[in-house]
Design a protein around this motif. Structure first.
Motif, short mmCIF file in Angstrom:
data_model
loop_
_atom_site.label_atom_id
_atom_site.label_comp_id
_atom_site.label_asym_id
_atom_site.label_seq_id
_atom_site.Cartn_x
_atom_site.Cartn_y
_atom_site.Cartn_z
N HIS A 57 70.22 44.26 71.97
CA HIS A 57 70.58 44.39 73.24
C HIS A 57 70.59 45.96 73.75
N ILE A 58 69.32 46.45 73.09
CA ILE A 58 69.23 47.85 73.38
C ILE A 58 67.96 48.04 74.38
N SER A 59 68.03 49.23 75.37
CA SER A 59 67.17 49.31 76.40
C SER A 59 66.51 50.64 76.12
N ILE A 60 65.25 50.60 75.84
CA ILE A 60 64.74 52.03 75.78
C ILE A 60 63.39 52.16 77.02
N VAL A 61 63.56 53.09 77.48
CA VAL A 61 62.81 53.67 79.01
C VAL A 61 61.43 53.77 78.31
N GLY B 109 62.44 40.41 67.51
CA GLY B 109 63.44 39.25 67.33
C GLY B 109 63.16 38.70 68.45
N HIS B 110 64.14 37.50 68.83
CA HIS B 110 63.98 36.76 69.96
C HIS B 110 64.60 37.36 71.32
N ASN B 111 63.77 37.02 72.36
CA ASN B 111 64.15 37.87 73.79
C ASN B 111 63.72 39.23 73.82
N VAL B 112 63.01 39.46 72.90
CA VAL B 112 62.46 41.12 72.99
C VAL B 112 61.34 41.00 74.19
N VAL B 113 61.51 42.05 74.74
CA VAL B 113 60.51 42.64 76.10
C VAL B 113 59.87 43.87 75.52
N ARG C 25 65.68 34.15 76.99
CA ARG C 25 64.37 34.50 78.00
C ARG C 25 63.22 34.49 77.05
N ASP C 26 62.10 34.50 77.75
CA ASP C 26 61.01 34.67 76.84
C ASP C 26 60.81 36.04 76.15
N THR C 27 60.30 35.83 74.80
CA THR C 27 59.88 37.08 74.15
C THR C 27 58.63 37.30 74.59
N VAL C 28 58.36 38.81 75.02
CA VAL C 28 57.02 39.14 75.60
C VAL C 28 56.50 40.46 75.07
N ILE C 29 55.16 40.32 74.72
CA ILE C 29 54.20 41.59 74.40
C ILE C 29 53.45 42.18 75.52
N GLY C 30 53.53 43.21 76.11
CA GLY C 30 52.83 43.54 77.21
C GLY C 30 51.23 44.01 76.76
N ASP C 31 50.37 44.07 77.72
CA ASP C 31 48.89 44.14 77.57
C ASP C 31 48.77 45.46 77.08
N HIS C 32 47.59 45.46 76.09
CA HIS C 32 47.10 46.49 75.35
C HIS C 32 47.98 47.14 74.45
N SER D 135 66.88 40.53 71.85
CA SER D 135 67.41 40.98 73.29
C SER D 135 67.13 42.65 73.69
N VAL D 136 66.11 43.09 72.92
CA VAL D 136 65.80 44.55 73.18
C VAL D 136 64.95 44.66 74.37
N THR D 137 64.76 45.44 75.23
CA THR D 137 63.74 45.68 76.21
C THR D 137 63.24 47.08 75.99
N ILE D 138 61.93 47.37 75.82
CA ILE D 138 61.28 48.32 75.77
C ILE D 138 60.35 48.72 76.82
N GLY D 139 60.02 49.88 77.46
CA GLY D 139 59.36 49.92 78.47
C GLY D 139 57.97 50.34 78.22
N ASP D 140 57.05 50.95 79.02
CA ASP D 140 55.64 51.09 78.68
C ASP D 140 55.46 52.27 77.76
N TYR D 141 54.07 52.25 77.06
CA TYR D 141 53.79 53.53 76.43
C TYR D 141 54.96 54.06 75.44
#
Length: 278
Positions: free
Chosen positions: A226-230, A188-192, A171-178, A208-214
């Motif tokens: 492969h960790i997920s953080i709310v 790393g690769h696939n991090v959101v 999946r694309d690596t993504v850096i959110g707005d602001h 492959s880590v997923t990080i929420g907002d704020y």
């Protein structure tokens, strides 16, 4: 046997030398204009940009208001928006998109990525290079996993000097707005990464880590793959996240636990150390 060369042989030798000389001359004079760069493109297809003196490929789409400083280069099919500033030594790779009002510092390397509007990319940043993906086959050989997707940086993002953001593989690596990223951060690769996150210096985020907002990471926070953080999590400096964080709040330690529990751990260790000294 005489050392003299008969006229016919001398003529043949002369003709051979002339053919070699002509070939060399053609290689130096004509061949230079046909030399190709690493992308298989003729150098003569690059031109000088009128605003700043940098180089750009004729297939790139660049707004007339963009500034490309001397020593910077924009590769084929890239798109550079209005009022973008690109510093010397920076390379905008093939098919990269840079949004309007974005400022890019010196010696930045952008490939396989898109950058949003009003971003600040500081000196030495690398975005869109291959992630660290390998596997070992049955013979013990280390094989590279394909890294074929992109990195996408949102709007109003600031990225500190010498930070690296890998492209995606599944999946694309993504850096959110602001979001704001400090110097010397590895993503790393696939991090959101969600919107309005803050990552302080020397943070390392595995694939492959997923990080929420704020979300806020203190300096030198590490996150395993492969960790997920709310959303709305804050991590104390030097913490290490080894499992999913499912509840908002403050965390710290190695492995990272809720901040109150970490403080009790630290206090207990301190008391134990004092007793041993006494």
């Amino acid at each position: 046997m005489s050392g003299r060369v008969d006229p016919v042989t001398k003529l043949a030798i002369s003709c051979s030398i002339c053919v070699v000389c002509v070939s060399l001359i053609e290689l130096v004079t004509v061949g230079k204009s046909r030399l190709e760069d690493g992308a298989g493109l003729c150098h003569q297809e690059f031109q000088r940009w009128q605003n700043g003196g940098g180089a750009f490929h004729k297939s790139a789409c660049i707004d007339p208001t963009a500034l490309i400083e001397t020593g910077a280069i924009v590769h084929p099919k890239s798109v550079v928006g209005a009022y973008v500033r690109i510093g010397s030594g920076t390379v905008i790779g093939p098919s990269v998109t840079v949004g309007q009002l974005t400022k890019i510092g010196y010696n930045v390397a952008l490939s396989n990525c898109s950058i949003g509007d009003s971003c600040v990319i500081h000196n030495g940043v690398c975005i869109g290079q291959d992630g660290f993906g390998f596997l070992v086959d049955e013979k013990g050989n280390i094989l590279k996993k394909p890294q074929l997707l992109d990195a996408r940086v949102g709007n109003h993002v600031e990225i500190g000097a010498n930070t690296c953001i890998d492209r995606g593989s599944w999946r694309d690596t993504v850096i959110g707005d602001h979001s704001k990223i400090d110097n010397l951060v590895q993503i790393g690769h696939n991090v959101v990464v969600g919107k309005s996150c803050m990552l302080c210096g020397q943070v390392g985020i595995a694939g492959s880590v997923t990080i929420g907002d704020y979300v806020t990471f203190g300096g030198r926070v590490a996150v395993r793959d492969h960790i997920s953080i709310v959303s709305k999590v804050r991590l104390a400096a030097t913490s290490c996240v080894t499992k999913d964080i499912k509840e908002p709040g403050d965390y710290g330690g190695f492995p990272a636990v809720p901040i109150s529990e970490w403080r009790r751990q630290v206090a207990s260790q301190s008391r134990t150390s004092k007793k041993r000294v006494d």
